[in-house]
Motif scaffolding. Structure first.
Motif, PDB file in Angstrom:
ATOM      1  N   ALA A   1       5.571  13.150  -1.415  1.00  0.00           N
ATOM      2  CA  ALA A   1       6.569  13.860  -0.612  1.00  0.00           C
ATOM      3  C   ALA A   1       6.189  13.951   0.856  1.00  0.00           C
ATOM      4  CB  ALA A   1       6.788  15.266  -1.178  1.00  0.00           C
ATOM      5  N   ARG A   2       5.194  13.152   1.261  1.00  0.00           N
ATOM      6  CA  ARG A   2       4.794  13.156   2.678  1.00  0.00           C
ATOM      7  C   ARG A   2       4.003  11.889   2.957  1.00  0.00           C
ATOM      8  NH1 ARG A   2       2.813  18.634   5.649  1.00  0.00           N
ATOM      9  NH2 ARG A   2       2.757  17.882   7.788  1.00  0.00           N
ATOM     10  N   GLY A   3       4.707  10.793   3.135  1.00  0.00           N
ATOM     11  CA  GLY A   3       4.008   9.530   3.332  1.00  0.00           C
ATOM     12  C   GLY A   3       4.958   8.398   3.656  1.00  0.00           C
ATOM     13  N   CYS A   4       4.500   7.181   3.387  1.00  0.00           N
ATOM     14  CA  CYS A   4       5.289   5.977   3.630  1.00  0.00           C
ATOM     15  C   CYS A   4       4.684   4.873   2.781  1.00  0.00           C
ATOM     16  CB  CYS A   4       5.276   5.600   5.118  1.00  0.00           C
ATOM     17  SG  CYS A   4       3.623   5.249   5.770  1.00  0.00           S
ATOM     18  N   ALA A   5       5.156   3.657   2.920  1.00  0.00           N
ATOM     19  CA  ALA A   5       4.647   2.566   2.097  1.00  0.00           C
ATOM     20  C   ALA A   5       4.751   1.236   2.827  1.00  0.00           C
ATOM     21  CB  ALA A   5       5.411   2.499   0.779  1.00  0.00           C
ATOM     22  N   ALA A   6       3.702   0.459   2.732  1.00  0.00           N
ATOM     23  CA  ALA A   6       3.661  -0.863   3.358  1.00  0.00           C
ATOM     24  C   ALA A   6       3.923  -1.943   2.310  1.00  0.00           C
ATOM     25  CB  ALA A   6       2.295  -1.091   4.003  1.00  0.00           C
ATOM     26  N   GLY A   7       4.526  -3.026   2.764  1.00  0.00           N
ATOM     27  CA  GLY A   7       4.681  -4.209   1.917  1.00  0.00           C
ATOM     28  C   GLY A   7       5.403  -3.981   0.617  1.00  0.00           C
ATOM     29  N   LEU A   8       6.450  -3.157   0.632  1.00  0.00           N
ATOM     30  CA  LEU A   8       7.164  -2.889  -0.616  1.00  0.00           C
ATOM     31  C   LEU A   8       7.918  -4.131  -1.097  1.00  0.00           C
ATOM     32  CD1 LEU A   8       8.578   0.746  -0.233  1.00  0.00           C
ATOM     33  CD2 LEU A   8       6.462  -0.048  -1.322  1.00  0.00           C
ATOM     34  N   GLU A   9       8.192  -4.122  -2.389  1.00  0.00           N
ATOM     35  CA  GLU A   9       8.884  -5.235  -3.040  1.00  0.00           C
ATOM     36  C   GLU A   9      10.255  -4.763  -3.498  1.00  0.00           C
ATOM     37  OE1 GLU A   9       8.349  -7.746  -7.213  1.00  0.00           O
ATOM     38  OE2 GLU A   9       6.554  -7.111  -6.116  1.00  0.00           O
ATOM     39  N   GLU A  10      11.236  -5.615  -3.375  1.00  0.00           N
ATOM     40  CA  GLU A  10      12.589  -5.251  -3.794  1.00  0.00           C
ATOM     41  C   GLU A  10      12.762  -5.482  -5.290  1.00  0.00           C
ATOM     42  OE1 GLU A  10      17.205  -6.039  -2.387  1.00  0.00           O
ATOM     43  OE2 GLU A  10      15.691  -7.593  -2.055  1.00  0.00           O
ATOM     44  N   LEU A  11      13.307  -4.471  -5.983  1.00  0.00           N
ATOM     45  CA  LEU A  11      13.749  -4.716  -7.348  1.00  0.00           C
ATOM     46  C   LEU A  11      15.030  -5.534  -7.241  1.00  0.00           C
ATOM     47  CD1 LEU A  11      13.518  -4.099 -10.437  1.00  0.00           C
ATOM     48  CD2 LEU A  11      15.126  -2.224 -10.027  1.00  0.00           C
ATOM     49  N   PRO A  12      15.051  -6.755  -7.777  1.00  0.00           N
ATOM     50  CA  PRO A  12      16.278  -7.552  -7.671  1.00  0.00           C
ATOM     51  C   PRO A  12      17.483  -6.751  -8.139  1.00  0.00           C
ATOM     52  CG  PRO A  12      14.497  -8.890  -8.540  1.00  0.00           C
ATOM     53  CD  PRO A  12      13.972  -7.483  -8.487  1.00  0.00           C
ATOM     54  N   GLU A  13      18.610  -6.972  -7.483  1.00  0.00           N
ATOM     55  CA  GLU A  13      19.801  -6.170  -7.777  1.00  0.00           C
ATOM     56  C   GLU A  13      20.183  -6.220  -9.242  1.00  0.00           C
ATOM     57  OE1 GLU A  13      22.872  -7.428  -5.148  1.00  0.00           O
ATOM     58  OE2 GLU A  13      21.803  -6.804  -3.329  1.00  0.00           O
TER      59      GLU A  13
ATOM     60  N   SER B   1      10.763  13.700  -2.476  1.00  0.00           N
ATOM     61  CA  SER B   1       9.712  12.719  -2.781  1.00  0.00           C
ATOM     62  C   SER B   1      10.254  11.310  -2.605  1.00  0.00           C
ATOM     63  CB  SER B   1       9.182  12.960  -4.194  1.00  0.00           C
ATOM     64  OG  SER B   1      10.215  12.844  -5.149  1.00  0.00           O
ATOM     65  N   HIS B   2       9.853  10.370  -3.449  1.00  0.00           N
ATOM     66  CA  HIS B   2      10.274   8.971  -3.352  1.00  0.00           C
ATOM     67  C   HIS B   2       9.854   8.365  -2.008  1.00  0.00           C
ATOM     68  CE1 HIS B   2      13.100   8.657  -6.886  1.00  0.00           C
ATOM     69  NE2 HIS B   2      13.022   9.976  -6.777  1.00  0.00           N
ATOM     70  N   GLN B   3       8.733   8.767  -1.462  1.00  0.00           N
ATOM     71  CA  GLN B   3       8.339   8.315  -0.125  1.00  0.00           C
ATOM     72  C   GLN B   3       7.300   7.200  -0.112  1.00  0.00           C
ATOM     73  OE1 GLN B   3       7.651  11.273   2.919  1.00  0.00           O
ATOM     74  NE2 GLN B   3       8.976  12.766   1.936  1.00  0.00           N
ATOM     75  N   ILE B   4       6.611   6.954  -1.234  1.00  0.00           N
ATOM     76  CA  ILE B   4       5.516   5.973  -1.185  1.00  0.00           C
ATOM     77  C   ILE B   4       5.692   4.832  -2.195  1.00  0.00           C
ATOM     78  CG2 ILE B   4       3.863   7.589  -0.207  1.00  0.00           C
ATOM     79  CD1 ILE B   4       2.690   8.023  -2.978  1.00  0.00           C
TER      80      ILE B   4
ATOM     81  N   GLU C   1       0.840  -1.196   0.000  1.00  0.00           N
ATOM     82  CA  GLU C   1       0.000   0.000   0.000  1.00  0.00           C
ATOM     83  C   GLU C   1       0.874   1.245   0.000  1.00  0.00           C
ATOM     84  OE1 GLU C   1      -3.630   2.189   2.492  1.00  0.00           O
ATOM     85  OE2 GLU C   1      -2.695   0.367   3.284  1.00  0.00           O
ATOM     86  N   ALA C   2       0.561   2.165  -0.907  1.00  0.00           N
ATOM     87  CA  ALA C   2       1.183   3.488  -0.910  1.00  0.00           C
ATOM     88  C   ALA C   2       0.324   4.387  -0.037  1.00  0.00           C
ATOM     89  CB  ALA C   2       1.271   4.028  -2.329  1.00  0.00           C
ATOM     90  N   ILE C   3       0.949   5.083   0.894  1.00  0.00           N
ATOM     91  CA  ILE C   3       0.210   5.851   1.911  1.00  0.00           C
ATOM     92  C   ILE C   3       0.636   7.316   1.881  1.00  0.00           C
ATOM     93  CG2 ILE C   3      -0.250   6.084   4.387  1.00  0.00           C
ATOM     94  CD1 ILE C   3       0.517   3.039   4.584  1.00  0.00           C
ATOM     95  N   GLY C   4      -0.327   8.212   1.725  1.00  0.00           N
ATOM     96  CA  GLY C   4      -0.037   9.638   1.757  1.00  0.00           C
ATOM     97  C   GLY C   4       0.310  10.188   0.396  1.00  0.00           C
ATOM     98  N   THR C   5       1.197  11.179   0.379  1.00  0.00           N
ATOM     99  CA  THR C   5       1.606  11.811  -0.868  1.00  0.00           C
ATOM    100  C   THR C   5       3.042  11.451  -1.183  1.00  0.00           C
ATOM    101  OG1 THR C   5       2.469  13.852   0.128  1.00  0.00           O
ATOM    102  CG2 THR C   5       0.103  13.767  -0.288  1.00  0.00           C
TER     103      THR C   5
END
Length: 295
Positions: free
Chosen positions: A44-56, A115-118, A38-42
């Motif tokens: 430039a003002r938020g956070c994110a749940a359950g993010l996935e890693e882009l493999p290296e 930015s890059h927050q969600i 889930e992307a939460i907020g904006t």
């Protein structure tokens, strides 16, 4: 220990002045939260749940600057990057070099971005990869290339037709909300795009500091009810057109002149406005506390 201390502070209802900076708390998280994506907020003002890693590394991409641990994104962003990397291969590149996406749990970064927050922003290098088997050490040392002149007024010899084609492909993707590029890039794309096929150009937006990479921003995905897509939309900004208008002209005349000769500005009264550098947890959406405390 740092995470638990933050949770205790929040639980006890400590005053905002006593709270640690949100960027320090989110920057200390090495893994994503054990929650549904889930992307939460904006942006430039938020956070994110359950993010996935882009493999290296993948068959058509490499995540750069691995020491930053910022190759995490919403699953929709990870899918988009993999899809675009295939397009890059079709255009003659070995794939894509992907810069910062987000921290493992999003949130304000320890440095470098507002930015890059969600998990819905990603920086893609303008350097066309010749290979996608760089070592970790090589990825720390190699740099991208600038595609505009030093005076910022035009593109340079590093800009190619494949850059144009790649940006067009990205902007034509319905998942994309907007793409930030150097003003000179927007000018050149407006000049060379076919007249009957320019609607996608409305998503290409000029922004200072984007000469060595382009910054893709996705729309809020399904399953993220607390996510706020940027307003106004790009279509509203350009009145449904392509953005190749007097607004762009302002960027390459008045704006650049202001950069060369900054006007004297009166120091504003009162405390400076809050920003990604100064946010505390109480400045972020309430769901971010759960994101931070999740295992």
């Amino acid at each position: 220990m740092l995470r638990m201390a933050a949770i205790l502070i929040l639980a006890l209802g400590a005053p905002a002045a006593a709270e640690p900076l949100a960027r320090e708390l989110f920057g200390a998280m090495a893994k994503p939260s054990a929650q549904a994506p889930e992307a939460i907020g904006t942006y430039a003002r938020g956070c994110a749940a359950g993010l996935e890693e882009l493999p290296e590394s993948g068959p058509t991409w490499q995540a750069m600057r691995l020491s930053r641990n910022r190759n995490w994104g919403h699953p929709e962003m990870i899918r988009f990057l993999k899809d675009l990397s295939l397009t890059a291969r079709q255009l003659g590149w070995a794939g894509l070099y992907v810069g910062d996406i987000a921290q493992p749990r999003g949130g304000p970064m320890t440095g470098g971005h507002a930015s890059h927050q969600i998990g819905l922003d990603a920086d893609i290098w303008m350097l066309p990869p010749s290979r996608v088997n760089l070592s970790r050490a090589e990825r720390e040392k190699i740099s991208s290339i600038s595609v505009r002149t030093e005076d910022q007024t035009s593109i340079n010899g590093n800009w190619t037709r494949s850059h144009h084609a790649l940006l067009k492909a990205a902007a034509s993707d319905p998942r994309v909300d907007r793409i930030f590029v150097a003003a000179a890039v927007k000018v050149e794309m407006c000049r060379t795009a076919k007249r009957a096929d320019k609607a996608w150009l409305q998503k290409i937006r000029p922004l200072y500091g984007h000469n060595t990479h382009f910054h893709v921003r996705l729309k809020c995905p399904q399953g993220s009810p607390s996510c706020q897509t940027q307003k106004p939309t790009v279509a509203q900004l350009s009145n449904g057109g392509d953005g190749c208008d007097e607004t762009l002209q302002w960027w390459v005349t008045d704006y650049l002149e202001e950069l060369r000769n900054p006007p004297k500005r009166k120091k504003p009264d009162g405390p400076p406005p809050k920003s990604a550098k100064t946010y505390v947890m109480s400045d972020l959406p309430r769901q971010c506390a759960a994101v931070l405390s999740s295992r």
